[in-house]
Structure formats: C-alpha cells, structure tokens
Design an enzyme around this catalytic site. Structure first.
Site, mmCIF file in Angstrom:
data_model
loop_
_atom_site.group_PDB
_atom_site.id
_atom_site.type_symbol
_atom_site.label_atom_id
_atom_site.label_comp_id
_atom_site.label_asym_id
_atom_site.label_seq_id
_atom_site.Cartn_x
_atom_site.Cartn_y
_atom_site.Cartn_z
ATOM 1 N N ASP A 131 -11.023 2.610 4.009
ATOM 2 C CA ASP A 131 -11.286 1.160 3.980
ATOM 3 C C ASP A 131 -12.777 0.864 3.807
ATOM 4 O O ASP A 131 -13.154 -0.265 3.512
ATOM 5 C CB ASP A 131 -10.824 0.511 5.296
ATOM 6 N N LYS A 180 0.841 -1.203 0.000
ATOM 7 C CA LYS A 180 0.000 0.000 0.000
ATOM 8 C C LYS A 180 0.880 1.258 0.000
ATOM 9 O O LYS A 180 0.628 2.202 -0.747
ATOM 10 C CB LYS A 180 -0.947 -0.025 1.219
ATOM 11 N N GLN A 212 -4.430 -1.675 9.560
ATOM 12 C CA GLN A 212 -4.399 -3.004 8.963
ATOM 13 C C GLN A 212 -4.974 -4.035 9.929
ATOM 14 O O GLN A 212 -4.595 -4.078 11.103
ATOM 15 C CB GLN A 212 -2.950 -3.369 8.563
#
Ligand code: GUN
Length: 291
Positions: free
Chosen positions: A119, A52, A96
C-alpha cells in the site's frame, strides 16, 4: 475531450503482469501472493477488497483474504500482521482502511514490514518515495501516474493543482508529480480546506487532481480550457433509482467540466481500476525483490 479510461489502461497493466507471472512460473519461481485483511462489514471496503482479490486471480497471483470481526482487538490484529510478516510465501500485505475506531491506523501501518508494504503507507516507504529512491508508491497516486504515462500526457513544466492533502492520495501525488523525471517535473500547488482563492488557483492549472472527497465539487467555471482532469472521488450518495440504493459520485461535475478539458477520468471507470492495477504492480515487485 478525451477519456482517460481506467478500465482499458488497468486491463493493459494486468495483461502485462499476467505474462510476467507466467514467465516466473516457467522459470520455477513462485507466484506473487497478496494477503488482504478486511475488518468488519463496511460495504465500500467489502467491494474494494473483493475487486483486489478478483484481480489477483486474473493476473495469476495467489491471494489470501483474512476477514476479521469488527470487535477484534488491536493486539490480535498486530499479532496477525506479524505472522504474515514472517510468512515467506506472503509477498504483500494490505489492511483495508478505514479501521474500527479502537484500532490505531498508525500502529497497523507501522507493523507491516516495509518489504511487504504494497500500500506504500509505511513511513519508510513514504520517506523513500520523497527522496526519490525505489519505493512502493501508494496505489492511487501510482495508478494515476500509470494512466498519465499510458496516454503520454505531458507533465514537464506543467502546473498541477492537487485538491486534497490526505496521506493516501493528495500529499503523495503532489510529491510524485514534482519528481525530476517523467511523469513528473510539474510545478505543484496543493490546495485544501483552508486555501483562499481555490477557484483562481484551479483556473491556472494545466492538470487538476481532485482528491477532496466532496461529490461534484469541481465545476466547469473553475477549469482552464484544455486542462487535464483526474477525479479521485468515489463517494456513495443515496439514489433510489439504483438497485444498490446508491450512486457513485466523483469530486468533479463531469458534465460541466468535460467539455472544457483535454483529458478527463470518468467515475466510475477512471482512477478506481487504476488503483487496483497499481496494487498488483506493487505486489509483483515485492515478490520479484525476493528472487
Ligand atoms: N481505503 C481507501 N483507499 C485505500 C487504499 O489504497 N488501501 C487500503 N488499504 N485501504 C484503503
């Protein structure tokens, strides 16, 4: 059989985003900025977050990687998130997953401000998505839609079977595939661990989204001739012949299923890169919304 090549499509998305970002800079606007939080030393999470961060650099975004000890308290993490919420330069925040057991995933998700929820896990984002309002779509389902779109896969009136009902993939993709616009308008069946006759249901599918996390679960005899197959699985299985000591397996037995499919994603190189491209799209949108 045609490959749905996530490497090619994600690259195309990233090239587009790089151009948009350069245009922003020429107009005197700021570059999108993603803050990623990585907790502990989970090997898979390390790899995903590194990808990412690397992708941010490729498209001209700013990224901040915040590494925290496995032992960090929930309160300290929530404090950090509030700091990022208040930092005007930060456009998108991601933590994460999975998290250490002593930290509530739900509290973390709900602490990220919805305007920075790249997200798409916050209940506000999910609610907006369900109601068909502009929203941050979760990256994996969004990446799948971008891929179907790229290959002009017809979805209208098709029967899509989603295997798995997680908040991250199965449930949101089932909603997104039945929305009233392209790529959507599918008739969607969601299967899960309690589904009877899974094989018979899969055999009726024009599109199968395999997102259950069981390596090579979907076999050729469960698939209709000409079906479109999207494999979301990425399980690490021990493999002594690999330098890393593991191989990445999808939820689809590729060699068995591919000959019957019209389109199929490989693993790796299918949905994985698309997830990151979709996250970059969300980060760009989060930034542009503040103009
Ligand atoms: N872990 C597995 N998939 C994801 C994802 O899409 N986002 C985050 N933050 N963590 C994950």
């Amino acid at each position: 059989m045609n490959l749905l090549d996530g490497k090619i499509v994600s690259q195309a998305v990233k090239v587009r985003l790089k151009t948009y970002t350069e245009e922003r800079l020429l107009q005197g606007k700021k570059a999108p900025h993603l803050a990623a939080i990585l907790i502990g030393n989970n090997g898979a999470s390390e790899t995903y977050v590194a990808s990412k961060v690397k992708s941010c650099a490729e498209v001209g975004f700013v990224s901040t990687l915040i590494r925290l000890e496995e032992s960090i308290s929930e309160q300290e993490l929530l404090f950090k998130l509030n700091e990022l919420n208040e930092d005007f330069d930060v456009d998108g925040i991601l933590v994460q997953l999975p998290l250490p057991k002593h930290i509530s995933e739900q509290k973390v998700i709900e602490t990220i401000h919805p305007s920075k929820d790249v997200d798409g896990f916050h209940p506000e984002s999910v609610g907006r998505m369900v109601q068909g309002l502009p929203a941050f779509y979760p990256a994996t389902p969004y990446g799948i839609l971008l891929m179907l779109e790229h290959y002009n896969i017809e979805t209208k009136g098709k029967h899509a079977v989603v295997i798995g009902r997680s908040n991250i993939v199965g449930r949101p993709i089932s909603i997104m595939l039945n929305k009233n616009e392209y790529p959507g308008n599918c008739t969607v069946t969601v299967c899960h661990s309690h589904t009877h006759n899974l094989k018979e249901i899969c055999l009726q599918a024009d599109i199968i989204i395999a997102a259950l996390g069981r390596p090579e679960f979907l076999k050729g005899d469960m698939v209709k001739e000409g079906a479109v197959i999207v494999d979301v699985g990425i399980t690490r299985v021990p493999d002594g012949s690999k330098k890393s000591g593991f191989a990445i397996k999808g939820d689809v037995d590729f060699n068995d299923v591919a000959p019957k499919s019209s389109y199929i994603t490989p693993v790796p190189g299918g949905v994985g890169p698309m997830t990151i491209a979709a996250l970059m799209m969300n980060t760009f949108k989060a930034c542009a919304a503040k103009d």
